[in-house]
Scaffold this active site. Structure first.
Site, PDB file in Angstrom:
ATOM      1  N   LYS A  40      11.773 -29.780  64.801  1.00 29.30           N
ATOM      2  CA  LYS A  40      11.874 -30.789  63.777  1.00 29.30           C
ATOM      3  C   LYS A  40      13.052 -30.336  62.919  1.00 29.30           C
ATOM      4  O   LYS A  40      13.295 -29.029  62.790  1.00 29.30           O
ATOM      5  CB  LYS A  40      10.800 -31.166  62.958  1.00 29.30           C
ATOM      6  N   TYR A 263      33.880 -22.803  37.444  1.00 31.42           N
ATOM      7  CA  TYR A 263      33.238 -23.977  36.434  1.00 31.42           C
ATOM      8  C   TYR A 263      32.372 -23.141  35.251  1.00 31.42           C
ATOM      9  O   TYR A 263      31.797 -22.131  35.440  1.00 31.42           O
ATOM     10  CB  TYR A 263      32.347 -24.791  37.082  1.00 31.42           C
TER      11      TYR A 263
HETATM   12  C1  PLP Z   1       6.097 -28.290  60.780  1.00 29.93           C
HETATM   13  C2  PLP Z   1       4.601 -27.942  61.697  1.00 29.93           C
HETATM   14  C3  PLP Z   1       4.680 -27.416  62.236  1.00 29.93           C
HETATM   15  C4  PLP Z   1       5.169 -25.843  62.333  1.00 29.93           C
HETATM   16  O1  PLP Z   1       4.710 -25.012  61.336  1.00 29.93           O
HETATM   17  P1  PLP Z   1       5.629 -23.537  61.240  1.00 29.93           P
HETATM   18  O2  PLP Z   1       4.805 -22.902  60.215  1.00 29.93           O
HETATM   19  O3  PLP Z   1       6.920 -23.542  61.367  1.00 29.93           O
HETATM   20  O4  PLP Z   1       5.368 -22.903  62.692  1.00 29.93           O
HETATM   21  C5  PLP Z   1       3.121 -27.156  62.910  1.00 29.93           C
HETATM   22  N1  PLP Z   1       2.380 -28.304  62.710  1.00 29.93           N
HETATM   23  C6  PLP Z   1       2.705 -29.455  61.844  1.00 29.93           C
HETATM   24  C7  PLP Z   1       1.849 -30.442  61.808  1.00 29.93           C
HETATM   25  C8  PLP Z   1       3.823 -29.388  61.209  1.00 29.93           C
HETATM   26  O5  PLP Z   1       4.251 -30.293  60.415  1.00 29.93           O
END
Ligand code: PLP
Length: 367
Positions: A40, A263
């Site tokens: 993601k 700035y």
């Molecule tokens: C983002 C996510 C993960 C991955 O988590 P990590 O800590 O990056 O391994 C796993 N399960 C769900 C539901 C998530 O939203």
């Protein structure tokens, strides 16, 4: 935002390291555990398509946060099973089914809305989300779950999985983790029908609770070579950071004492100083609170002086360096290194946020 290619600022992503990290975690889990890498948010800033292409032969599936991220992978020709972890708008379920994207069902209300658009759910592969203590998405009641599953099966859907998510697997105290695990187990014990897979563990749970994984794990942070606990807990085996970030000095000038920089004229040279300008700023994800952080030029740490601008920062150099000198913002130069975790601590946040906020303006170059 478009990649800026005519600018010497780039992130290099080592896909071999990502594969190595995936193997490291998986080799410490029961042999039949399925890997579902989490790609993601553009693979935590590392590039979702490139990472998915590299990991596809080693993954049972990939996890995404929304349908568009899944469709991006399908469009790129990725055939691996895909699971959207978030809530997809009810009217978009038809699109997910067309593209064989598995979806999360986390409430009865959502399913009711879906059935208004799509009374026939054949081909719909669903995962039931159990809220075992995260308090965000998911069912909290077994009866509710079992009725929803029955309803879905009646409408022709396939029970692809059931899962939960841990809130504290990255902490030293295991109390709340154990509570969540026990709750999830109770829900599983009461299921009248078994799904294809059961999954609960994120990176942290997979690393620090390897005996409590079910049939699949969802690995995000760790495959990118980042420790999900920051520095709280040690990862019990080597992992390799996957991303480096470099730029180049595009201007170098010597300024006399009492020269104001940036700035707000917030910095004033205390003596004659060499000031270098780098083409990276807060629009790239190098946020304004990075003022004062130290970068590596020629193996020497150099402080960011003056405000961070949208597109530029200024650093104080120990001496004259020519334009074109490489500056490392994340990565190693000789024995000196700057990690994503160093950025996170400086910004009082977690490593996840640092890599996710590196914007598309920075080109990703793959090894
Ligand atoms: C983002 C996510 C993960 C991955 O988590 P990590 O800590 O990056 O391994 C796993 N399960 C769900 C539901 C998530 O939203």
């Amino acid at each position: 935002m478009i990649n800026s290619l005519h600018r010497p600022t780039a992130a290099r992503v080592n896909l071999e390291h990502i594969l190595f990290n995936l193997h490291q975690v998986m080799s410490h889990l029961p042999a039949d555990t399925q890997a579902w890498p989490v790609v993601k948010a553009n693979a935590y800033g590392h590039g979702a398509v490139a990472v998915a292409e590299k990991l596809a032969p080693h993954a049972a599936g990939f996890c995404l946060s929304n349908l568009d991220e899944a469709l991006e992978l399908r469009k790129a020709g990725i055939k691996t099973p895909l699971l959207v972890l978030g809530v997809v708008p009810p009217e978009a379920v038809v699109r997910a089914v067309e593209q064989t994207v598995q979806l999360t069902v986390s409430s009865r209300d959502w399913l009711t809305a879906v059935k208004n658009f799509q009374p026939d759910l054949s081909g719909f592969q669903f995962h039931i989300k159990v809220d075992s203590g995260m308090g965000r998405l998911g069912f909290r009641d077994s009866q509710d779950i079992n009725q929803t599953v029955a309803d879905l099966l009646d409408h022709g859907a396939e029970f692809a999985g059931i899962f939960t998510h841990f809130a504290t697997a990255d902490e030293a105290d295991s109390c709340y983790f154990q509570e969540q695990l026990a709750f999830f187990q109770t829900v599983l014990d009461q299921l009248p029908v078994q799904p294809k897979i059961v999954h609960a563990s994120n990176s942290a749970a997979s690393i620090w609770y390897p005996d409590s994984v079910f049939s699949a794990v969802r690995l995000g942070d760790i495959i990118y070579g980042l420790n999900p606990s920051g520095r709280t807990l040690d990862v019990p085996y080597p992992i390799k950071p996957a991303l480096t970030l470099t730029s180049e000095l595009v201007q170098v000038k010597q300024v006399p004492a009492h020269t104001k920089i940036g700035y707000g004229a917030s910095y004033e040279s205390s003596a004659s100083e060499w000031i270098g300008t780098l083409p990276i700023g807060y629009a790239d994800g190098l946020t304004r609170d990075m003022q004062g952080f130290r970068l590596l030029a020629n193996g020497q740490f150099c402080e960011i002086v003056g405000r961070v601008s949208m597109d530029q920062i200024t650093v104080r150099l120990p001496k004259y360096y020519p334009i074109g000198t490489t500056v490392t913002l994340i990565g190693q130069e000789g024995s000196a290194a700057i990690s994503v975790q160093d950025w996170a601590e400086y910004r009082k946040t977690i490593n996840y946020e640092i890599v996710c906020l590196l914007s598309d303006r920075i080109p990703r170059i793959y090894k």
